[in-house]
Motif scaffolding. Structure first.
Motif, PDB file in Angstrom:
ATOM      1  N   SER A 238       0.533   5.724  -0.281  1.00  0.00           N
ATOM      2  CA  SER A 238      -0.426   6.827  -0.161  1.00  0.00           C
ATOM      3  C   SER A 238      -0.134   7.883  -1.211  1.00  0.00           C
ATOM      4  O   SER A 238       0.982   7.998  -1.705  1.00  0.00           O
ATOM      5  CB  SER A 238      -0.361   7.447   1.236  1.00  0.00           C
ATOM      6  OG  SER A 238       0.883   8.084   1.412  1.00  0.00           O
TER       7      SER A 238
ATOM      8  N   GLU B 255      -6.949   8.273   7.130  1.00  0.00           N
ATOM      9  CA  GLU B 255      -7.729   9.482   6.847  1.00  0.00           C
ATOM     10  C   GLU B 255      -7.907  10.321   8.104  1.00  0.00           C
ATOM     11  O   GLU B 255      -7.707  11.531   8.101  1.00  0.00           O
ATOM     12  CB  GLU B 255      -9.090   9.086   6.261  1.00  0.00           C
ATOM     13  CG  GLU B 255      -9.934  10.256   5.835  1.00  0.00           C
ATOM     14  CD  GLU B 255      -9.430  10.923   4.572  1.00  0.00           C
ATOM     15  OE1 GLU B 255      -9.724  12.120   4.405  1.00  0.00           O
ATOM     16  OE2 GLU B 255      -8.754  10.267   3.760  1.00  0.00           O
TER      17      GLU B 255
ATOM     18  N   ARG C 274       0.838  -1.199   0.000  1.00  0.00           N
ATOM     19  CA  ARG C 274       0.000   0.000   0.000  1.00  0.00           C
ATOM     20  C   ARG C 274       0.869   1.243   0.000  1.00  0.00           C
ATOM     21  O   ARG C 274       1.840   1.333   0.726  1.00  0.00           O
ATOM     22  CB  ARG C 274      -0.925  -0.032   1.204  1.00  0.00           C
ATOM     23  CG  ARG C 274      -1.799  -1.302   1.159  1.00  0.00           C
ATOM     24  CD  ARG C 274      -2.682  -1.443   2.332  1.00  0.00           C
ATOM     25  NE  ARG C 274      -3.706  -0.438   2.456  1.00  0.00           N
ATOM     26  CZ  ARG C 274      -4.810  -0.366   1.716  1.00  0.00           C
ATOM     27  NH1 ARG C 274      -5.015  -1.247   0.781  1.00  0.00           N
ATOM     28  NH2 ARG C 274      -5.704   0.573   1.912  1.00  0.00           N
TER      29      ARG C 274
ATOM     30  N   SER D 200      -8.343  -3.607   5.681  1.00  0.00           N
ATOM     31  CA  SER D 200      -7.980  -2.541   4.740  1.00  0.00           C
ATOM     32  C   SER D 200      -8.825  -1.303   4.981  1.00  0.00           C
ATOM     33  O   SER D 200      -8.321  -0.180   4.954  1.00  0.00           O
ATOM     34  CB  SER D 200      -8.168  -3.007   3.292  1.00  0.00           C
ATOM     35  OG  SER D 200      -7.289  -4.050   2.993  1.00  0.00           O
TER      36      SER D 200
ATOM     37  N   SER E 144     -11.044   7.368   1.662  1.00  0.00           N
ATOM     38  CA  SER E 144      -9.999   6.786   0.818  1.00  0.00           C
ATOM     39  C   SER E 144     -10.579   5.739  -0.124  1.00  0.00           C
ATOM     40  O   SER E 144     -10.268   5.702  -1.315  1.00  0.00           O
ATOM     41  CB  SER E 144      -8.904   6.146   1.674  1.00  0.00           C
ATOM     42  OG  SER E 144      -8.213   7.119   2.396  1.00  0.00           O
ATOM     43  N   GLU E 145     -11.430   4.867   0.419  1.00  0.00           N
ATOM     44  CA  GLU E 145     -12.050   3.828  -0.402  1.00  0.00           C
ATOM     45  C   GLU E 145     -12.932   4.452  -1.480  1.00  0.00           C
ATOM     46  O   GLU E 145     -12.944   4.013  -2.626  1.00  0.00           O
ATOM     47  CB  GLU E 145     -12.876   2.907   0.493  1.00  0.00           C
ATOM     48  CG  GLU E 145     -13.519   1.755  -0.238  1.00  0.00           C
ATOM     49  CD  GLU E 145     -14.349   0.879   0.693  1.00  0.00           C
ATOM     50  OE1 GLU E 145     -14.649  -0.245   0.269  1.00  0.00           O
ATOM     51  OE2 GLU E 145     -14.706   1.308   1.801  1.00  0.00           O
TER      52      GLU E 145
ATOM     53  N   ASP F 191      -7.494   2.342   6.097  1.00  0.00           N
ATOM     54  CA  ASP F 191      -7.829   3.542   5.331  1.00  0.00           C
ATOM     55  C   ASP F 191      -8.478   4.600   6.219  1.00  0.00           C
ATOM     56  O   ASP F 191      -8.150   5.785   6.151  1.00  0.00           O
ATOM     57  CB  ASP F 191      -8.777   3.216   4.167  1.00  0.00           C
ATOM     58  CG  ASP F 191      -8.111   2.408   3.071  1.00  0.00           C
ATOM     59  OD1 ASP F 191      -6.867   2.343   3.029  1.00  0.00           O
ATOM     60  OD2 ASP F 191      -8.859   1.833   2.248  1.00  0.00           O
TER      61      ASP F 191
END
Length: 130
Positions: free
Chosen positions: A11, A105, A9, A97, A36-37, A101
């Motif tokens: 960013s 955030e 992952r 996940s 994020s998703e 996320d």
């Protein structure tokens, strides 16, 4: 997606007007997604019109408002037989996940921080002591 694809992952950071961020957050909340998703899903959806004959990999859970979990279970069972615990383990990575996320955030918005002193995540107090 090939077996050799790098799935680590990373960013990215972008800047947008506050009203647009608020709209995206509202829409993400309606879809029960982290911001994020939501952004990842919308970018992938937008890219579909720009692909040149090959299928782009999608992130797990990128079926907003749909049946992503059911789809994942059917796909898994199409290849093998799983016990309840094996299925739970196979699909729980999505929860991990999403939590990651969400925490990223919240930390980037300075609403949550990791506190070694307290042994975990904690809310960031604002100037009013909240």
């Amino acid at each position: 997606m090939s077996d050799s694809a790098d799935t680590s992952r990373k960013s990215i950071k972008t800047y947008l007007p506050a009203y647009q961020k608020a709209e995206w957050q509202s829409h993400a909340d309606e879809l029960d997604m982290s911001q994020s998703e939501f952004v990842r899903t919308m970018v992938q959806a937008g890219r579909k019109g720009f692909t040149s004959g090959h299928e782009e990999p999608t992130s797990p859970g990128s079926d907003p408002g749909g049946n992503a979990l059911e789809t994942r279970v059917l796909k898994l069972l199409g290849n093998d037989t799983y016990s309840w615990n094996e299925l739970l383990e196979a699909v729980s990575d999505d929860v991990e996940s999403r939590l990651e996320d969400a925490l990223e955030e919240l930390q980037s918005n300075n609403r949550v921080r990791y506190s070694g002193r307290h042994g975990g995540y904690t809310l960031v107090e604002d100037g009013d002591g909240n």
